[in-house]
Design a protein around this motif. Sequence first.
Motif, PDB file in Angstrom:
ATOM      1  N   GLU A 120       0.865  -1.257   0.034  1.00  0.00           N
ATOM      2  CA  GLU A 120      -0.161   0.089  -0.123  1.00  0.00           C
ATOM      3  C   GLU A 120       0.823   1.205   0.070  1.00  0.00           C
ATOM      4  OE1 GLU A 120      -3.670   1.925   2.424  1.00  0.00           O
ATOM      5  OE2 GLU A 120      -2.489   0.775   3.621  1.00  0.00           O
ATOM      6  N   LYS A 125      -3.343   1.292  -2.551  1.00  0.00           N
ATOM      7  CA  LYS A 125      -4.284   0.782  -1.836  1.00  0.00           C
ATOM      8  C   LYS A 125      -4.945  -0.284  -2.473  1.00  0.00           C
ATOM      9  CE  LYS A 125      -8.476   1.810   1.147  1.00  0.00           C
ATOM     10  NZ  LYS A 125      -9.426   3.058   1.243  1.00  0.00           N
ATOM     11  N   LYS A 126      -5.032  -0.314  -4.030  1.00  0.00           N
ATOM     12  CA  LYS A 126      -5.713  -1.450  -4.516  1.00  0.00           C
ATOM     13  C   LYS A 126      -4.851  -2.626  -4.383  1.00  0.00           C
ATOM     14  CE  LYS A 126      -5.966  -1.399  -8.974  1.00  0.00           C
ATOM     15  NZ  LYS A 126      -6.502  -1.176 -10.413  1.00  0.00           N
ATOM     16  N   LEU A 130      -5.758  -6.398  -2.839  1.00  0.00           N
ATOM     17  CA  LEU A 130      -5.650  -7.610  -3.543  1.00  0.00           C
ATOM     18  C   LEU A 130      -4.618  -8.626  -2.811  1.00  0.00           C
ATOM     19  CD1 LEU A 130      -5.541  -6.069  -7.276  1.00  0.00           C
ATOM     20  CD2 LEU A 130      -7.629  -7.525  -6.050  1.00  0.00           C
ATOM     21  N   GLU A 528       0.388  -2.900 -11.516  1.00  0.00           N
ATOM     22  CA  GLU A 528       0.388  -1.634 -10.639  1.00  0.00           C
ATOM     23  C   GLU A 528       1.952  -1.199 -10.085  1.00  0.00           C
ATOM     24  OE1 GLU A 528      -2.130  -0.048  -8.946  1.00  0.00           O
ATOM     25  OE2 GLU A 528      -3.424  -0.800 -10.460  1.00  0.00           O
TER      26      GLU A 528
END
Length: 544
Positions: A120, A125-126, A130, A528
Motif C-alpha cells: 500500500e 491501496k488497491k 488484492l 501496478e
Amino acid sequence: MNSVWLVIIGAILFLTAYTLYGGYLARQWGIDSKRPTPSHTKYDGVDYVPANSKVLLGHHFASIAGAGPIAGPIQAAIFGWIPVYLWIVIGSIFVGGVHDFGSLVASIRHDGKSIGEIIEANVGKKGKILFNLFAWLTLVLIVAAFTDIVASSFAYNPEVQGFQAGPAAATSSMLFMVLAVLFGFMVYRKGYGVAVSTVVGVILLFLAIWIGYKFPFLALSKSTWYVILLIYIFLASVLPVWLLLQPRDYLNSFMLYAMLLGGLLGIFILHPNLELAAFKGFTVTTKTGAQYLFPILFVTVACGAISGFHSLVSSGTSAKQIDKEEDAKLVGYGAMLIEGMLAIVALISIAYVSKAEGTPALIFANGVATFMNSFGIPLEFGKVFVILAFTAFALTSLDTATRLGRYVFQEFFETVGGKNSALTNKYVATIITIVCASLILAYGYQKIWPIFGSANQLLAALALLAVTAWLTRIGKNRIVTLIPMIFMFCVTLSALIILTRNYFIAKNYILVVIAIVLFILAIVLLLEAINVIKNKKISQDIKA
C-alpha cells in the motif's frame, strides 16, 4: 557419488554467502544498529516485544521451516539429485535468502507492518487489498493443511498393535506447550536469564521426548485432535507472543537443530553414496502425467529454496520482535541458509535409497535414522525422534500461520472498513480464519492442494515485488530483488498455465477458476508495481 561432498560444498557456500552476500545486502539496505526498531517504538507487550536475537532465530527458523524443506526436495527428486541440489543452493543464497531478509528489513522500516501494508505504501491501496485477500486465502489453506497433517500424525489407530509414534509425538508436543508457557513466564516476567533458562528448558524438552516415547498417554482419535488443535491455534493467535508462540518455537528449534546435526554427523560417519540418478531429463513421466523441470522443479522444492510463507513470517511476527536492525541478517538471511542445509539432508535421504517408498515424512525419518544409527542411536528410537521433529515443524507452521492469518485479516478490514470495524478485533479475526479453515478441511482441501505450491510461490513473487517497489521509492539498489522477482513470476505464471490446462482436461473446473483468479491477481499487481518501478518516484513519507 559420496553424499559428504554435497554437505561440505553446501556448508562452504552458505557460510561464504552469509558473510559476503549477506553483508553486501546489509550495506545496500543501510542496516543501522542505532535505528530504533518497531519492537521498541511500538512496544505493546503482546505482538511488539523485543527478543534476544538467538531466541528470535529459533522462533523464526522453526516457523518458516515447516514440512516444506523436507517434503519438497524429496518430491522434486524425480528429476534427479543434481538439479534439486543446484536449486537448493543457488535459490537459498540469491532468491530465498534475499526474499526473507528483504521482507524482514522492509517490514522493520514500515513499523513492523505486513507485506500488504508495504505494498500500500509503495504501490497503492488497491494493491494492498488484492495482496491481503490473496495472502489470507493462502494462510487459510495452510491452516487447513497443517491441521490435518498434525492431527493425522498424532492420531491413535486402535487396529495397530504395539508402539505407535503418533500418541508419543502428541504426548511430547503437549508437554512442550506447558514447558513453553513456563519458559516465557520465567524469562519475561520473572527476569531469569536466557542462557540459564535455555539450558534448563532444553533438558526438560528432551525429558518430554523421553516421557512421550515411554508413556504415550494421549492416545486420541484424529477427529478429537481436530478439536484440540483448533482450540490450541486460537490461543496461539490471541495470547501474547512471549507467553506461548515465541518460547515454544525457540525450544522446539533445539530439537530441530539436534535432528539436523544428527543427520549431518551420521552422513559424515556413514558416507552414504547417492544411488539416485543424477539427472533424469527435462521431462519426466509420473503416475499423474508428464512433469517438466521448468517450472515444476522450482515450485516443488518450495521452502527448500524460497517460499512466500516466509515473507509473511518475516513481516508478520519476526519484524515485531527484532531488537536491533543488525539482528535482521542473522534472523532473515541466516535462517534461510539453515533451512537450505535441512533441504540438502532431505535430498540425501531420498538419494541414498533411490527406490524409497512411503510419505516424504517416512522417507526422511528412515534416512536420517539410518544416518544417526551410524553413531549408536537405535534405529527405532531415531525414527520416532525424527517423526517428532517433523511433527514439531508442522505444528509450528500451523500456529504461526493462524496468527499471521489474524494479522492479515485485521489489516484487510482496516483498509476497507476502517479501524473501528468489528472485523478488526483480534478474537473475531482469529475465529473467522479458523472457521474458514475448518470448512475447507471438512470439504476436502486435498482437492485444491495441487495448486497450493503455485500459490505459495506466487506469494513469494509478490513479496519480492513489494520489496522491489519499496527500494525503488527510496532510491536504493533494487537489482538484488528485481531479478529474483522476474524469475519467480516466470516460474509461477508458467506453472499456473500448465495447471489450468491439466485441470481443464480433467474437467476439474473449480481448480480451473482458482488458477485463473491467481493468474489475473498476479498480473494486476505486477502492472501496478511496474508503474512505480518505471517512474522511480521517491516518496518523502517513506522511511529511508
